[in-house]
Design a protein around this motif. Structure first.
Motif, PDB file in Angstrom:
ATOM      1  N   VAL A 133      10.279   2.872 -16.522  1.00 41.51           N
ATOM      2  CA  VAL A 133      10.411   1.791 -15.990  1.00 41.51           C
ATOM      3  C   VAL A 133      11.821   2.016 -15.025  1.00 41.51           C
ATOM      4  N   VAL A 134      12.687   2.843 -15.536  1.00 48.02           N
ATOM      5  CA  VAL A 134      13.840   3.252 -14.608  1.00 48.02           C
ATOM      6  C   VAL A 134      13.555   3.731 -13.472  1.00 48.02           C
ATOM      7  N   VAL A 135      12.770   4.674 -13.438  1.00 50.37           N
ATOM      8  CA  VAL A 135      12.093   5.529 -12.391  1.00 50.37           C
ATOM      9  C   VAL A 135      11.362   4.759 -11.296  1.00 50.37           C
ATOM     10  N   ALA A 136      10.568   3.698 -11.981  1.00 53.82           N
ATOM     11  CA  ALA A 136       9.796   2.771 -11.022  1.00 53.82           C
ATOM     12  C   ALA A 136      10.672   1.914 -10.269  1.00 53.82           C
ATOM     13  N   ILE A 137      11.536   1.292 -11.053  1.00 56.68           N
ATOM     14  CA  ILE A 137      12.365   0.468 -10.327  1.00 56.68           C
ATOM     15  C   ILE A 137      13.415   1.086  -9.356  1.00 56.68           C
ATOM     16  N   TRP A 138      13.719   2.190  -9.464  1.00 57.01           N
ATOM     17  CA  TRP A 138      14.564   2.993  -8.527  1.00 57.01           C
ATOM     18  C   TRP A 138      13.724   3.227  -7.504  1.00 57.01           C
ATOM     19  N   GLN A 139      12.529   3.899  -7.668  1.00 57.43           N
ATOM     20  CA  GLN A 139      11.642   4.103  -6.510  1.00 57.43           C
ATOM     21  C   GLN A 139      10.999   3.054  -5.720  1.00 57.43           C
ATOM     22  N   PHE A 140      10.733   2.224  -6.453  1.00 62.33           N
ATOM     23  CA  PHE A 140      10.114   0.891  -5.517  1.00 62.33           C
ATOM     24  C   PHE A 140      11.116   0.158  -4.777  1.00 62.33           C
ATOM     25  N   THR A 141      12.478   0.104  -5.241  1.00 58.97           N
ATOM     26  CA  THR A 141      13.371  -0.498  -4.290  1.00 58.97           C
ATOM     27  C   THR A 141      13.852   0.325  -3.270  1.00 58.97           C
ATOM     28  N   ASN A 142      14.098   1.654  -3.461  1.00 62.89           N
ATOM     29  CA  ASN A 142      14.352   2.789  -2.480  1.00 62.89           C
ATOM     30  C   ASN A 142      13.323   2.687  -1.015  1.00 62.89           C
ATOM     31  N   ILE A 143      12.126   2.888  -1.908  1.00 59.32           N
ATOM     32  CA  ILE A 143      10.965   2.785  -0.795  1.00 59.32           C
ATOM     33  C   ILE A 143      10.733   1.625  -0.236  1.00 59.32           C
ATOM     34  N   LEU A 154       0.801  -1.340  -0.122  1.00 62.30           N
ATOM     35  CA  LEU A 154      -0.117  -0.004  -0.301  1.00 62.30           C
ATOM     36  C   LEU A 154       1.030   1.209  -0.106  1.00 62.30           C
ATOM     37  N   LEU A 155       2.130   1.034   0.380  1.00 60.85           N
ATOM     38  CA  LEU A 155       2.965   2.193   0.412  1.00 60.85           C
ATOM     39  C   LEU A 155       3.626   2.586  -0.878  1.00 60.85           C
ATOM     40  N   VAL A 156       4.249   1.243  -1.115  1.00 61.52           N
ATOM     41  CA  VAL A 156       5.393   1.409  -2.211  1.00 61.52           C
ATOM     42  C   VAL A 156       4.477   1.670  -3.729  1.00 61.52           C
ATOM     43  N   VAL A 157       3.229   1.088  -4.196  1.00 64.75           N
ATOM     44  CA  VAL A 157       2.581   1.349  -5.149  1.00 64.75           C
ATOM     45  C   VAL A 157       2.140   2.966  -5.499  1.00 64.75           C
ATOM     46  N   PRO A 158       1.527   3.229  -4.622  1.00 64.09           N
ATOM     47  CA  PRO A 158       1.061   4.809  -4.959  1.00 64.09           C
ATOM     48  C   PRO A 158       2.138   5.765  -4.867  1.00 64.09           C
ATOM     49  N   ALA A 159       3.201   5.537  -4.038  1.00 68.61           N
ATOM     50  CA  ALA A 159       4.260   6.459  -3.853  1.00 68.61           C
ATOM     51  C   ALA A 159       5.178   6.233  -5.136  1.00 68.61           C
ATOM     52  N   THR A 160       5.382   5.330  -5.576  1.00 65.86           N
ATOM     53  CA  THR A 160       6.303   5.210  -6.829  1.00 65.86           C
ATOM     54  C   THR A 160       5.550   5.604  -8.020  1.00 65.86           C
ATOM     55  N   LEU A 161       4.266   5.528  -8.045  1.00 69.93           N
ATOM     56  CA  LEU A 161       3.445   6.029  -9.087  1.00 69.93           C
ATOM     57  C   LEU A 161       3.263   7.666  -9.157  1.00 69.93           C
ATOM     58  N   LEU A 162       3.042   8.070  -8.040  1.00 70.88           N
ATOM     59  CA  LEU A 162       2.880   9.424  -7.851  1.00 70.88           C
ATOM     60  C   LEU A 162       4.081  10.482  -8.061  1.00 70.88           C
ATOM     61  N   SER A 163       5.337   9.828  -7.500  1.00 69.73           N
ATOM     62  CA  SER A 163       6.558  10.465  -7.678  1.00 69.73           C
ATOM     63  C   SER A 163       7.026  10.213  -9.180  1.00 69.73           C
ATOM     64  N   ALA A 164       6.803   9.327  -9.812  1.00 72.62           N
ATOM     65  CA  ALA A 164       7.437   9.060 -11.062  1.00 72.62           C
ATOM     66  C   ALA A 164       6.396  10.218 -12.081  1.00 72.62           C
ATOM     67  N   LEU A 165       5.013  10.340 -11.737  1.00 69.85           N
ATOM     68  CA  LEU A 165       4.218  11.348 -12.575  1.00 69.85           C
ATOM     69  C   LEU A 165       4.756  12.761 -12.244  1.00 69.85           C
ATOM     70  N   LEU A 166       4.933  12.896 -11.258  1.00 67.62           N
ATOM     71  CA  LEU A 166       5.331  14.381 -10.740  1.00 67.62           C
ATOM     72  C   LEU A 166       7.002  14.530 -11.332  1.00 67.62           C
ATOM     73  N   GLY A 167       7.929  13.579 -11.369  1.00 68.86           N
ATOM     74  CA  GLY A 167       9.134  13.709 -11.963  1.00 68.86           C
ATOM     75  C   GLY A 167       8.853  13.989 -13.413  1.00 68.86           C
ATOM     76  N   SER A 168       8.090  13.092 -14.002  1.00 70.12           N
ATOM     77  CA  SER A 168       8.009  13.228 -15.513  1.00 70.12           C
ATOM     78  C   SER A 168       7.633  14.628 -16.141  1.00 70.12           C
TER      79      SER A 168
END
Length: 419
Positions: free
Chosen positions: A340-350, A219-233
């Motif tokens: 994909v790169v950002v998602a893997i990076w954020q998923f792993t770190n979070i 519940l933490l990783v999925v929305p945090a990864t998607l939102l941070s990737a969207l804002l970063g893009s």
């Protein structure tokens, strides 16, 4: 004295051209509107909280009751005269220097080994050496050196890779074998031995204890990864293709959020989350990871989008496409590998993050990494259950790299040409 008559047309030819100011269109204002939330969040949660911490460090606040009276540099002088702090600072500096030097050297050697052109380069060097040896008799030593260098380079690099692989895989071997042993076989003397019988009960015990926290991490990783990737893009799109005066400076200020020690902003961050009612909640932890993930995701997407030709954007503008349509129909399809790169990076770190998880959440709201620490117990440590829990906790990130690892490398190289 002869006078020269200059016509009005000739006068205008000598007038230096005045650079016209670029007028902001509706798309420029829309781009600024999409960038504004990230800028506000960074300035509040990075610069604002660091400023608050700095102000407190100059005050006499040393108890539970706030004391905002000015103390000057007294606290800093006390800190630098403390022998424990001096030792910690010295150890940190020594470790940092040695660690960076070792990582650079070993990483460079392994990168050479994994380079796809290594075999061709070595064969080419060997051919050059043979040519020199056969054609110029007085250069025999030099040709021999080239051939010897080519002959010994690959075996040395393979040996180095083998040693490093064994070094990294030894802890994994101990974890796997320990997790499969019964509790009575888990001893320091038998750490390297294989289990006499395969016992899966430790995995069942670990899964029963970690299952609720595992769901918290999802519940933490999925929305945090998607939102941070969207804002970063969006940030990378604006800062690379819709530049304005001061865009590079603003990008540098956003990047500063990558380098702050998060311990320095924990106290004001926790107080802020308490005030808005997000302390000890999964949404609060998602919010924190989204905010402090903005700098790295913005950097990745900006470098990725900078490699896309500007002519493509200009052609789309001529055809009538605006800010949103260009992003939807051009930038997004071209940036799948970037996502994909950002998602893997954020998923792993979070997923692996511990500091925010242990300070912002408690009890049943904690992610799996905090629960893994609590799995050891207080009296007797069941090391087989502990190792099984560690493997279960590492399984999601391992699966992500197994299935998406090639896209990760491809995406990293995609943004390395320009930007």
């Amino acid at each position: 004295m002869e006078t020269v008559n200059i016509t009005p047309a000739e006068k205008t030819a000598y007038v230096p051209a005045v650079r016209k100011k670029r007028k902001w269109t509706a798309d420029h204002w829309l781009a600024a509107a999409f960038l504004a939330p990230s800028v506000v969040l960074i300035f509040l949660f990075v610069y604002g909280f660091i400023g608050w911490t700095g102000y407190v460090s100059l005050s006499n606040w040393n108890s539970l009751v706030p004391d905002w009276s000015f103390a000057g540099l007294k606290n800093y002088l006390y800190l630098f005269h403390d022998f424990r702090f001096q030792a910690d600072l010295r150890n940190t500096l020594v470790f940092t220097v040695l660690f960076i030097a070792a990582v650079i050297v070993l990483g460079q050697l392994l990168a050479i080994l994994l380079d796809q052109k290594l075999r061709g380069d070595c064969d080419r060097d060997a051919a050059v050496g043979r040519h020199l040896y056969r054609s110029v008799s007085h250069l025999k030593p030099q040709g021999g050196i080239v051939m010897a260098r080519s002959m010994w380079a690959r075996p040395f690099l393979y040996l180095l890779a083998l040693v490093m692989s064994v070094f990294f895989l030894l802890p994994v071997y101990v974890m796997v074998t320990t997790s499969l042993k019964p509790l009575d076989e888990v001893t320091l003397a038998d750490m390297w031995k294989l289990p006499s019988t395969i016992d899966w009960s430790s995995y069942a015990t670990a899964f029963d204890k970690l299952a609720p926290n595992f769901w918290n991490s999802i519940l933490l990783v999925v929305p945090a990864t998607l939102l941070s990737a969207l804002l970063g893009s969006l940030n990378g799109y604006v800062l690379s293709k819709w530049k304005f005066k001061g865009a590079d400076t603003l990008f540098t200020l956003i990047l500063f959020g990558m380098f702050i020690p998060y311990q320095s902003i924990l106290i004001p961050l926790i107080q802020f989350l308490r005030e808005i009612g997000l302390y000890n909640t999964i949404p609060g932890l998602v919010f924190v990871h989204v905010v402090y993930g903005i700098p790295i995701t913005t950097l990745m997407f900006r470098n990725f989008y900078a490699a896309i030709p500007d002519e493509m954007i200009e052609s789309a503008k001529i055809d009538g496409a605006g800010f949103v349509r260009i992003f939807r129909y051009i930038m997004l399809p071209l940036s799948i590998t970037g996502f994909v790169v950002v998602a893997i990076w954020q998923f792993t770190n979070i997923w692996n993050e511990f500091l925010f998880a242990v300070t912002i959440t408690t009890s049943d709201k904690q992610p799996i990494m905090v629960a893994l620490q609590n799995l050891s117990g207080s009296q007797i440590v069941q090391w087989n259950v502990q190792m099984a829990g560690a493997l279960l906790a590492a399984l999601p990130t391992l699966l992500v790299y197994i299935f998406l690892g090639k896209y990760f490398v491809r995406g990293l190289l995609a943004g390395s040409v320009k930007g």
